[in-house]
Design a protein around this motif. Sequence first.
Motif, PDB file in Angstrom:
ATOM      1  N   ALA A   1       0.822  -1.209   0.000  1.00 27.46           N
ATOM      2  CA  ALA A   1       0.000   0.000   0.000  1.00 27.46           C
ATOM      3  C   ALA A   1       0.851   1.251   0.000  1.00 27.46           C
ATOM      4  CB  ALA A   1      -0.919   0.015   1.233  1.00 27.46           C
ATOM      5  N   ASN A   2       2.074   1.121   0.479  1.00 26.08           N
ATOM      6  CA  ASN A   2       2.906   2.308   0.662  1.00 26.08           C
ATOM      7  C   ASN A   2       4.334   2.058   0.186  1.00 26.08           C
ATOM      8  OD1 ASN A   2       3.206   5.031   1.538  1.00 26.08           O
ATOM      9  ND2 ASN A   2       4.173   4.335   3.432  1.00 26.08           N
ATOM     10  N   ASP A   3       4.473   1.495  -1.019  1.00 20.63           N
ATOM     11  CA  ASP A   3       5.794   1.184  -1.548  1.00 20.63           C
ATOM     12  C   ASP A   3       5.831   1.460  -3.052  1.00 20.63           C
ATOM     13  OD1 ASP A   3       8.127  -0.287  -2.576  1.00 20.63           O
ATOM     14  OD2 ASP A   3       8.272  -1.080  -0.540  1.00 20.63           O
ATOM     15  N   LEU A   4       6.452   2.577  -3.419  1.00 15.14           N
ATOM     16  CA  LEU A   4       6.534   2.963  -4.828  1.00 15.14           C
ATOM     17  C   LEU A   4       7.279   1.928  -5.660  1.00 15.14           C
ATOM     18  CD1 LEU A   4       7.359   6.792  -4.882  1.00 15.14           C
ATOM     19  CD2 LEU A   4       5.409   5.671  -5.978  1.00 15.14           C
ATOM     20  N   GLY A   5       8.382   1.418  -5.110  1.00 14.48           N
ATOM     21  CA  GLY A   5       9.170   0.453  -5.861  1.00 14.48           C
ATOM     22  C   GLY A   5       8.394  -0.803  -6.180  1.00 14.48           C
ATOM     23  N   ASN A   6       7.624  -1.284  -5.215  1.00 15.81           N
ATOM     24  CA  ASN A   6       6.829  -2.483  -5.451  1.00 15.81           C
ATOM     25  C   ASN A   6       5.732  -2.241  -6.477  1.00 15.81           C
ATOM     26  OD1 ASN A   6       8.429  -3.674  -3.546  1.00 15.81           O
ATOM     27  ND2 ASN A   6       6.809  -4.032  -2.045  1.00 15.81           N
ATOM     28  N   GLN A   7       5.142  -1.045  -6.466  1.00 15.09           N
ATOM     29  CA  GLN A   7       4.048  -0.797  -7.410  1.00 15.09           C
ATOM     30  C   GLN A   7       4.556  -0.457  -8.806  1.00 15.09           C
ATOM     31  OE1 GLN A   7       1.997   2.460  -5.291  1.00 15.09           O
ATOM     32  NE2 GLN A   7       2.464   3.833  -6.993  1.00 15.09           N
ATOM     33  N   ALA A   8       5.863  -0.186  -8.943  1.00 15.30           N
ATOM     34  CA  ALA A   8       6.433   0.059 -10.276  1.00 15.30           C
ATOM     35  C   ALA A   8       7.032  -1.198 -10.881  1.00 15.30           C
ATOM     36  CB  ALA A   8       7.494   1.162 -10.203  1.00 15.30           C
ATOM     37  N   GLY A   9       7.571  -2.083 -10.051  1.00 12.07           N
ATOM     38  CA  GLY A   9       8.111  -3.338 -10.545  1.00 12.07           C
ATOM     39  C   GLY A   9       9.492  -3.201 -11.157  1.00 12.07           C
ATOM     40  N   GLY A  10       9.861  -4.205 -11.950  1.00 14.75           N
ATOM     41  CA  GLY A  10      11.173  -4.228 -12.586  1.00 14.75           C
ATOM     42  C   GLY A  10      11.323  -3.172 -13.657  1.00 14.75           C
ATOM     43  N   TRP A  11      12.548  -3.029 -14.154  1.00 15.67           N
ATOM     44  CA  TRP A  11      12.855  -2.040 -15.187  1.00 15.67           C
ATOM     45  C   TRP A  11      12.480  -0.627 -14.737  1.00 15.67           C
ATOM     46  CZ3 TRP A  11      16.082  -3.837 -18.611  1.00 15.67           C
ATOM     47  CH2 TRP A  11      16.034  -5.177 -18.988  1.00 15.67           C
ATOM     48  N   THR A  12      12.750  -0.323 -13.469  1.00 20.49           N
ATOM     49  CA  THR A  12      12.483   1.009 -12.944  1.00 20.49           C
ATOM     50  C   THR A  12      13.714   1.487 -12.196  1.00 20.49           C
ATOM     51  OG1 THR A  12      10.167   0.327 -12.633  1.00 20.49           O
ATOM     52  CG2 THR A  12      10.828   2.441 -11.706  1.00 20.49           C
ATOM     53  N   VAL A  13      14.439   2.414 -12.769  1.00 20.94           N
ATOM     54  CA  VAL A  13      15.704   2.962 -12.271  1.00 20.94           C
ATOM     55  C   VAL A  13      16.817   1.919 -12.325  1.00 20.94           C
ATOM     56  CG1 VAL A  13      16.895   4.195 -10.427  1.00 20.94           C
ATOM     57  CG2 VAL A  13      14.467   4.629 -10.828  1.00 20.94           C
ATOM     58  N   THR A  14      16.532   0.712 -11.862  1.00 23.85           N
ATOM     59  CA  THR A  14      17.484  -0.391 -12.003  1.00 23.85           C
ATOM     60  C   THR A  14      16.842  -1.520 -12.800  1.00 23.85           C
ATOM     61  OG1 THR A  14      16.791  -1.458  -9.944  1.00 23.85           O
ATOM     62  CG2 THR A  14      18.563   0.179  -9.793  1.00 23.85           C
ATOM     63  N   TRP A  15      17.671  -2.468 -13.212  1.00 23.35           N
ATOM     64  CA  TRP A  15      17.194  -3.574 -14.040  1.00 23.35           C
ATOM     65  C   TRP A  15      16.091  -4.370 -13.354  1.00 23.35           C
ATOM     66  CZ3 TRP A  15      20.090  -8.808 -14.095  1.00 23.35           C
ATOM     67  CH2 TRP A  15      19.483  -9.686 -15.000  1.00 23.35           C
ATOM     68  N   GLN A  16      16.349  -4.829 -12.133  1.00 23.07           N
ATOM     69  CA  GLN A  16      15.392  -5.667 -11.421  1.00 23.07           C
ATOM     70  C   GLN A  16      14.361  -4.860 -10.642  1.00 23.07           C
ATOM     71  OE1 GLN A  16      15.040  -9.143 -11.228  1.00 23.07           O
ATOM     72  NE2 GLN A  16      16.503  -9.261 -12.907  1.00 23.07           N
ATOM     73  N   GLY A  17      14.526  -3.514 -10.603  1.00 17.52           N
ATOM     74  CA  GLY A  17      13.659  -2.711  -9.766  1.00 17.52           C
ATOM     75  C   GLY A  17      14.062  -2.857  -8.303  1.00 17.52           C
ATOM     76  N   GLN A  18      13.419  -2.088  -7.427  1.00 16.06           N
ATOM     77  CA  GLN A  18      13.777  -2.157  -6.018  1.00 16.06           C
ATOM     78  C   GLN A  18      12.623  -1.667  -5.156  1.00 16.06           C
ATOM     79  OE1 GLN A  18      16.969   0.777  -5.187  1.00 16.06           O
ATOM     80  NE2 GLN A  18      16.528   1.604  -7.211  1.00 16.06           N
ATOM     81  N   SER A  19      12.462  -2.287  -4.003  1.00 15.17           N
ATOM     82  CA  SER A  19      11.425  -1.873  -3.071  1.00 15.17           C
ATOM     83  C   SER A  19      11.807  -0.551  -2.415  1.00 15.17           C
ATOM     84  CB  SER A  19      11.222  -2.946  -1.993  1.00 15.17           C
ATOM     85  OG  SER A  19      10.808  -4.168  -2.564  1.00 15.17           O
ATOM     86  N   GLY A  20      10.788   0.149  -1.912  1.00 17.20           N
ATOM     87  CA  GLY A  20      11.043   1.377  -1.178  1.00 17.20           C
ATOM     88  C   GLY A  20      10.518   2.614  -1.865  1.00 17.20           C
ATOM     89  N   ASN A  21      10.623   3.731  -1.158  1.00 16.46           N
ATOM     90  CA  ASN A  21      10.046   4.993  -1.636  1.00 16.46           C
ATOM     91  C   ASN A  21      11.075   6.072  -1.923  1.00 16.46           C
ATOM     92  OD1 ASN A  21       7.383   4.022  -1.439  1.00 16.46           O
ATOM     93  ND2 ASN A  21       7.281   4.544   0.733  1.00 16.46           N
ATOM     94  N   THR A  22      12.350   5.693  -2.058  1.00 14.84           N
ATOM     95  CA  THR A  22      13.385   6.712  -2.223  1.00 14.84           C
ATOM     96  C   THR A  22      14.015   6.754  -3.603  1.00 14.84           C
ATOM     97  OG1 THR A  22      15.100   5.192  -1.394  1.00 14.84           O
ATOM     98  CG2 THR A  22      13.959   6.577   0.234  1.00 14.84           C
ATOM     99  N   ALA A  23      13.732   5.776  -4.450  1.00 13.77           N
ATOM    100  CA  ALA A  23      14.437   5.692  -5.736  1.00 13.77           C
ATOM    101  C   ALA A  23      13.928   6.692  -6.768  1.00 13.77           C
ATOM    102  CB  ALA A  23      14.339   4.273  -6.298  1.00 13.77           C
ATOM    103  N   PHE A  24      12.640   7.014  -6.715  1.00 11.02           N
ATOM    104  CA  PHE A  24      12.071   7.915  -7.720  1.00 11.02           C
ATOM    105  C   PHE A  24      10.815   8.558  -7.141  1.00 11.02           C
ATOM    106  CE2 PHE A  24      10.212   3.759  -8.249  1.00 11.02           C
ATOM    107  CZ  PHE A  24       8.872   3.997  -8.494  1.00 11.02           C
ATOM    108  N   PRO A  25      10.412   9.699  -7.678  1.00 12.44           N
ATOM    109  CA  PRO A  25       9.221  10.381  -7.155  1.00 12.44           C
ATOM    110  C   PRO A  25       7.932   9.749  -7.655  1.00 12.44           C
ATOM    111  CG  PRO A  25      10.185  11.662  -8.920  1.00 12.44           C
ATOM    112  CD  PRO A  25      11.126  10.520  -8.680  1.00 12.44           C
ATOM    113  N   GLY A  26       6.892   9.901  -6.871  1.00 12.46           N
ATOM    114  CA  GLY A  26       5.595   9.382  -7.261  1.00 12.46           C
ATOM    115  C   GLY A  26       4.647   9.393  -6.074  1.00 12.46           C
ATOM    116  N   THR A  27       3.503   8.780  -6.266  1.00 18.31           N
ATOM    117  CA  THR A  27       2.476   8.719  -5.224  1.00 18.31           C
ATOM    118  C   THR A  27       2.128   7.267  -4.952  1.00 18.31           C
ATOM    119  OG1 THR A  27       1.532  10.809  -5.987  1.00 18.31           O
ATOM    120  CG2 THR A  27       0.159   9.450  -4.557  1.00 18.31           C
TER     121      THR A  27
END
Length: 649
Positions: free
Chosen positions: A469-495
């Motif tokens: 409910a509160n994790d940008l990385g999880n809701q974006a998935g892979g291929w986001t900033v890094t190849w595999q993606g990453q959990s958390g709310n600090t890698a990129f901006p969003g809601t």
Amino acid sequence: MRRPRSRSTDVRQQHPAALLLAAAALVVTAIPASSAVAEPGASATALSGTRPYLDSRLPVKQRVVDLLGRMTLAEKVGQMTQAERGSVESDQTQITSLALGSLLSGGGSVPTPNTPEAWADMVDGYQSHALASRLRIPILYGVDSVHGHGNLVGATIFPHNIGMGATRDTALVREAAHITATETRATGPQWVFAPCVCVTRDERWGRSYESFGEDPRLVTRMTTAVEGLQGRSTKDLARNDRVLATVKHYAGDGDTTYGTSTTGDYIIDRGITKTSHKRFAEIDLAPYVTAVQVHDVGSVMPSYSSVQWTDVPGSEPIRMSAHKELLTDVLKQKIGFDGFLISDWDAITELPGDFATQVRTSVNAGMDMFMQPYNAPQFIQALTAEVQAGRVKMSRIDDAVSRILKAKFELGLFEHPYTDRSHIDTIGSAAHRAVARRAVAESQVLLKNDGKALPLKSSQRLYVAGVNANDLGNQAGGWTVTWQGQSGNTAFPGTTILQGIRKTAKNVTYSADASAPTAGHDVGVVVIGETPYAEGVGDVGVGGHTLNLSATDKANIDRVCSAIRTCVVLDVAGRTQIVTDQLPKTDAFVMSWLPGSEGDGVADVLFGKRPFTGRLPVSWPRSETQEPINVGDRNYNPLFPYGYGLTTG
């Protein structure tokens, strides 16, 4: 584009293409270098006088012929070579000395700082070295903009393709792709390795979220993404809001047979598509026909996977990078593809034989440009030797280079080799994020809604549980900033979804592990799902991945749904999950897919600001053992059928 994994499949005698052609018809040396480095903004014409290939008034075909006639073998082989930026970063003069045709950023390969301006400066720096070569041929720079310019922090991140397929909105897919093109080209890259038009036939495949769905008719409709990226005609390619598109992974990568290799590795990714010519044309090939013949896509990326014909006695699996029947006879000759083929990440090294054999086999099969991220000099040496020995004909080299040069001319790179930064301020803009938010809302699929639990009311007291409910990385998935993606709310901006809910609801309690007291709440909202993964790593059977819900998710559903009168569950995942036993405990169930950066879009449908209109792009299995299950199967009995989705007013 991918990262390398070690696996091999024998490439044996290739089979005649006659059956597939019929079925497809149903689907409709050192290089002299200038000591001067061109300055950003200078045109190639001004630098090099009146050579015909630099005259933009001439037809592209004539310019290609003129330039090709001036090139040495070394310069031609250089154009067929793509290196990862990291391999030349410490010595960028290699771009000049090797006459490289292209560079790429792999997943997570970014400048420091990771800003639009730094990206543009980086690409322009590489370009200046290309323009210092004898013929001053600009490089193509490629990047994986698969759901927005995902490598760039601050870019608009759209839902992955599986969610876009749920929208059934071809115009929205086109618009999202256009925004992606605008944001990408404003930072330098003129070429994207997207869209993926694979047809996913088994949700255990870790790349299933890169597909628009299981039905080739749906995926074919969504090839409007090509038009969004490139424009309506090749004349649009030179615009500062367009990029060269790549349809991938040709063909059948989503249709491989699940199982294990002799080493115990699961082989659904980079596996074998066992199929007849007719079925292959109807299921796996169909989207590519439309991408080529309707949208005139500029490049195609062959898959790592193999094809084994079930209608040809004695057929052995043939890797797509070596499949002359499918690359040349079918794609180029029968379908009429006149762009160029780019190999996947180091893909030819998975072919049998030594490196020289791998190079020779692939180029003779029809591959035009080779993604050799960290061994470009070795590739150039090997291909040059193969040509000099007569094992690769010069006519094949000329064909490949002509196709590559054609794209560069159409992109206007000879006239404007440096980054046009006119749209740099639109990156991650409110207008772009509004489109992404709408895409998120349209992608939500309402699978259960007993007692009209949805839409929620802003006055209700809500209890929200679950990490997703509160994790940008999880809701974006892979291929986001890094190849595999990453959990958390600090890698990129969003809601996040939680933030979106809190913008509307007046009284919200959040407990990631559902440990906070539940008393006094009207509705429980449990957000379950997956953590990020990408190719191979996400396959079921690899690294503990499964379609089953985690123990934590099951526990959260049990705690909240047993304690609060009305219980809504949202699934944030790249594929269907097994919820057969949990579904009866819920009043409403929503498949949210991987929505990207705009969690507000989920809240929009939860509170009725937008109606639920999404429909399943894949069949939802009752159990993991029911996979693969696809619409049209004999004895078809999924938990939810393909195309299912409740609507709200």
